[in-house]
Design a protein around this motif. Structure first.
Motif, PDB file in Angstrom:
ATOM      1  N   ILE A 147      71.140  20.422  65.159  1.00  0.00           N
ATOM      2  CA  ILE A 147      71.666  21.534  64.360  1.00  0.00           C
ATOM      3  C   ILE A 147      70.535  22.264  63.641  1.00  0.00           C
ATOM      4  N   ILE A 148      69.578  21.518  63.060  1.00  0.00           N
ATOM      5  CA  ILE A 148      68.434  22.162  62.405  1.00  0.00           C
ATOM      6  C   ILE A 148      67.627  22.959  63.423  1.00  0.00           C
ATOM      7  N   GLN A 200      65.699  12.625  70.116  1.00  0.00           N
ATOM      8  CA  GLN A 200      66.078  11.360  70.746  1.00  0.00           C
ATOM      9  C   GLN A 200      66.413  11.493  72.229  1.00  0.00           C
ATOM     10  N   TYR A 201      66.744  12.708  72.653  1.00  0.00           N
ATOM     11  CA  TYR A 201      67.280  12.848  73.999  1.00  0.00           C
ATOM     12  C   TYR A 201      66.428  13.728  74.901  1.00  0.00           C
ATOM     13  N   SER A 202      65.406  14.329  74.357  1.00  0.00           N
ATOM     14  CA  SER A 202      64.571  15.225  75.149  1.00  0.00           C
ATOM     15  C   SER A 202      63.336  14.482  75.647  1.00  0.00           C
ATOM     16  N   GLU A 203      62.684  15.085  76.643  1.00  0.00           N
ATOM     17  CA  GLU A 203      61.439  14.525  77.137  1.00  0.00           C
ATOM     18  C   GLU A 203      60.325  14.673  76.112  1.00  0.00           C
ATOM     19  N   GLU A 204      60.488  15.633  75.199  1.00  0.00           N
ATOM     20  CA  GLU A 204      59.499  15.835  74.144  1.00  0.00           C
ATOM     21  C   GLU A 204      59.844  14.971  72.937  1.00  0.00           C
ATOM     22  N   GLU A 205      58.796  14.567  72.172  1.00  0.00           N
ATOM     23  CA  GLU A 205      59.010  13.655  71.044  1.00  0.00           C
ATOM     24  C   GLU A 205      59.638  14.363  69.851  1.00  0.00           C
ATOM     25  N   PHE A 206      59.290  15.625  69.622  1.00  0.00           N
ATOM     26  CA  PHE A 206      59.752  16.351  68.445  1.00  0.00           C
ATOM     27  C   PHE A 206      60.549  17.593  68.854  1.00  0.00           C
ATOM     28  N   HIS A 207      61.512  17.963  67.985  1.00  0.00           N
ATOM     29  CA  HIS A 207      62.192  19.244  68.169  1.00  0.00           C
ATOM     30  C   HIS A 207      61.188  20.381  67.986  1.00  0.00           C
ATOM     31  N   ARG A 208      61.433  21.492  68.653  1.00  0.00           N
ATOM     32  CA  ARG A 208      60.464  22.584  68.653  1.00  0.00           C
ATOM     33  C   ARG A 208      60.794  23.703  67.663  1.00  0.00           C
ATOM     34  N   TRP A 243      72.938  27.061  73.582  1.00  0.00           N
ATOM     35  CA  TRP A 243      73.508  25.823  74.118  1.00  0.00           C
ATOM     36  C   TRP A 243      72.428  25.030  74.860  1.00  0.00           C
ATOM     37  N   SER A 244      71.563  25.722  75.561  1.00  0.00           N
ATOM     38  CA  SER A 244      70.474  25.043  76.273  1.00  0.00           C
ATOM     39  C   SER A 244      69.532  24.355  75.290  1.00  0.00           C
ATOM     40  N   VAL A 245      69.240  25.036  74.176  1.00  0.00           N
ATOM     41  CA  VAL A 245      68.395  24.441  73.136  1.00  0.00           C
ATOM     42  C   VAL A 245      69.095  23.239  72.523  1.00  0.00           C
ATOM     43  N   LEU A 246      70.393  23.358  72.289  1.00  0.00           N
ATOM     44  CA  LEU A 246      71.159  22.319  71.619  1.00  0.00           C
ATOM     45  C   LEU A 246      71.173  21.029  72.428  1.00  0.00           C
ATOM     46  N   SER A 267      81.181  27.340  65.204  1.00  0.00           N
ATOM     47  CA  SER A 267      82.135  27.732  66.240  1.00  0.00           C
ATOM     48  C   SER A 267      81.425  27.829  67.584  1.00  0.00           C
ATOM     49  N   PRO A 268      81.943  27.148  68.626  1.00  0.00           N
ATOM     50  CA  PRO A 268      81.284  27.216  69.942  1.00  0.00           C
ATOM     51  C   PRO A 268      81.143  28.634  70.462  1.00  0.00           C
ATOM     52  N   GLY A 269      82.082  29.497  70.103  1.00  0.00           N
ATOM     53  CA  GLY A 269      82.037  30.861  70.599  1.00  0.00           C
ATOM     54  C   GLY A 269      80.917  31.692  70.028  1.00  0.00           C
ATOM     55  N   LYS A 270      80.288  31.233  68.951  1.00  0.00           N
ATOM     56  CA  LYS A 270      79.222  31.996  68.311  1.00  0.00           C
ATOM     57  C   LYS A 270      77.848  31.693  68.892  1.00  0.00           C
ATOM     58  N   LEU A 271      77.782  30.706  69.776  1.00  0.00           N
ATOM     59  CA  LEU A 271      76.492  30.321  70.347  1.00  0.00           C
ATOM     60  C   LEU A 271      76.275  31.018  71.677  1.00  0.00           C
ATOM     61  N   THR A 272      75.064  31.462  71.909  1.00  0.00           N
ATOM     62  CA  THR A 272      74.696  32.057  73.188  1.00  0.00           C
ATOM     63  C   THR A 272      74.372  30.943  74.179  1.00  0.00           C
ATOM     64  N   MET A 273      74.275  31.308  75.447  1.00  0.00           N
ATOM     65  CA  MET A 273      73.926  30.327  76.476  1.00  0.00           C
ATOM     66  C   MET A 273      72.551  29.724  76.206  1.00  0.00           C
TER      67      MET A 273
END
Length: 535
Positions: free
Chosen positions: A396-397, A427-435, A244-247, A235-241
């Motif tokens: 999501i992970i 795929q979309y970040s400047e970094e190669e891997f998720h953190r 969303w920035s991480v997502l 649910s979008p309402g369950k995510l903090t700002m």
């Protein structure tokens, strides 16, 4: 413990090999009494084959009883050697054994422990390890000192006559566990066998299954099952700002602030029942700010599909004179990259399939929160709907990882992610891997989160993440680059054996083991959808 107490059934002289003749920092050399000592023999119910390698020996030292492993067996080639063999004078031939010291047991110990800086001395006597010594060694394999109960056996020793392997949960997981192996090497079967023993021991497990092959492996009584995108959404309402920035992997400049403003505007629109974005150009500044300030904490839901349009609508500024917002082309240009990134996510992936508001469906973050704060409960998440190549899976992970690490008072659990290479690349970040996974690997142990990952290629995970893995279960790998990636976790002999492993065979290397062990993993009886179709 004395050496005579280890050889109480038969005198130790029957197991005598020779004396230590040379001592080096990394190994020692034993001068064998004569060639006849290396002939095959039977003592009671034991069969000794000392003319090969990879068997155990003990050294009677003033410091205690050292345990060693033979890794080289040689006779110096010469004309005298050939003459002695031809005339049957084996007592004049003196072979040499190279041994690696792997443990020591002092007079106050009942088990072997790591030798640290201690080693054997010249002229000390060396004996074949009998069954009692081998039994002591198997009891000493784990270096963890916890009093927890061992898991049921999930494998047998390859080089110990198929003796059962029983390890404590902390031995496998307290420095995280990574199972790696090529396709059809037995990697998934090993993972299920370990999960079977962990769940059977009533330990908490959070399972992320990207292929659905474990969907019928566990009963509803053992584990709660969720299907992401079918009966479970976020649910979008369950995510903090911040989430969303991480997502959307915003940069460290202004993108996070712009994204927060756009989400706040859409929440205002949703509160008033309007299914469109909030246009700000020409609106009274004071009145609009007052309206946006009326949003309460419970006014969290919004239409995610409107997000790109709303980000574009945030390109406004306050004039020097006047009371209405005006269009700002500079901000529009600055926000264009964020608009493109968010638009691509929404239009070209299954993002909207998982991020939506539906009170009839389970909310993933609520289910995870309930799981981590409830004892003796496990959770299975079928994420096969995410797709193998879409970046939304990794997002999501990453979201789950960041959510977990932000929680307190967690009941310790094993976090299992199968085929983790699907979720590590960004795929979309400047970094190669998720953190997110790296954060769990570094900080998760303090909160009771223990990673259990599987992958076909160790190069597909971040080098930082791989460096945090203290325990590896390595199945067959064939590519030199893949083997080179895990080389730091293995000794020279083990590196050469990786290409030779059969299906189901593996090398277990860990900071919690006295030495690397070779296993034949036992397939459990649970249902698994991983059979290879026949042509």
């Amino acid at each position: 413990m004395t050496i005579d107490s280890l050889y109480n059934k038969m005198d130790k002289s029957n197991y005598y090999i020779g004396r230590v003749s040379q001592v080096y920092r990394d190994n020692s050399i034993v001068q064998v009494e004569n060639l006849s000592v290396l002939s095959h023999r039977k003592l009671l119910d034991e069969s000794l084959i000392p003319n090969t390698i990879n068997y155990l020996v003990v050294i009677d030292s003033v410091r205690g009883i050292f345990l060693g492993e033979v890794f080289q067996n040689k006779v110096v080639s010469s004309e005298k050697l050939h003459d002695s063999i031809n005339f049957g004078k084996t007592e004049s031939i003196y072979p040499e054994l190279n041994i690696d010291i792997i443990g020591i047991m002092t007079k106050d110990d009942k088990k072997f422990k790591l030798p640290e800086f201690m080693t054997v001395g010249v002229s000390e006597k060396v004996y074949f390890a009998n069954k009692e010594v081998i039994q002591r060694y198997l009891q000493s394999v784990e270096t963890t000192k916890t009093s927890e109960v061992q898991l049921k056996s999930f494998a047998t020793y390859l080089d110990m006559n198929n003796v059962e392997v029983n390890l404590k949960p902390s031995t496998l997981f307290d420095h995280h566990l990574f199972v790696v192996g090529a396709t059809n090497s037995g990697k998934s079967t090993s993972a299920l066998s370990i999960l079977d023993k962990v769940i059977g021991a009533k330990k908490k497990v959070l399972i992320i299954d990207p292929t659905g092959e474990y969907r019928d492996a566990f009963s509803e009584q053992e584990i709660k099952k969720l299907n992401l995108g079918i009966d479970t959404i976020i649910s979008p309402g369950k995510l903090t700002m911040q989430q969303w920035s991480v997502l959307f992997e915003t940069n460290g400049n202004t993108q996070s602030a712009v994204l927060a403003e756009a989400i706040n505007s859409l929440r205002y629109q949703n509160k008033n029942g309007k299914a469109c974005c909030l246009e700000k150009v020409g609106k009274n500044i004071a009145q609009l700010q007052k309206d946006l300030a009326s949003i309460k904490n419970h006014d969290n839901d919004f239409d995610v599909s409107l997000l790109p349009e709303q980000i574009a609508a945030e390109a406004v500024s306050e004039p020097n004179r006047g009371s209405e917002y005006i269009y700002d082309s500079f901000k529009a240009n600055a926000n264009s990259y964020l608009v493109q990134k968010v638009s691509y996510q929404l239009r070209n992936t299954n993002f909207l399939k998982f991020f939506k508001y539906d009170p009839k469906l389970n909310n993933l973050l609520n289910e995870i929160q309930s799981f981590i704060h409830t004892p003796d409960v496990s959770l299975y998440i079928n994420s096969s709907g995410l797709g193998a190549s879409e970046g939304v899976g990794g997002m999501i992970i990453d979201l789950i990882c960041n959510y977990l690490i932000s929680q307190d008072d967690i009941h310790p659990f094993v976090f299992f992610i199968d085929e983790v290479h699907r979720y590590t690349k960004s795929q979309y970040s400047e970094e190669e891997f998720h953190r997110g996974l790296v954060l769990i690997a570094r900080e998760g142990r303090k909160k009771g989160i223990f990673l259990f990952l599987t992958s076909q290629n160790p190069q597909d995970v971040s080098p930082v993440l791989l460096g945090q893995m203290g325990t590896l279960l390595i199945h067959r790998l064939t590519h030199d680059d893949e083997i080179r990636t895990i080389k730091n976790h293995l000794d020279e002999y083990s590196v050469k054996q990786v290409k030779k492993l059969n299906r189901g065979e593996a090398i277990l290397t860990s900071v919690n083991l006295i030495k690397n062990i070779y296993l034949n993993v036992k397939k459990c009886n649970r249902k698994q959808y991983n059979d290879t179709p026949v042509l």
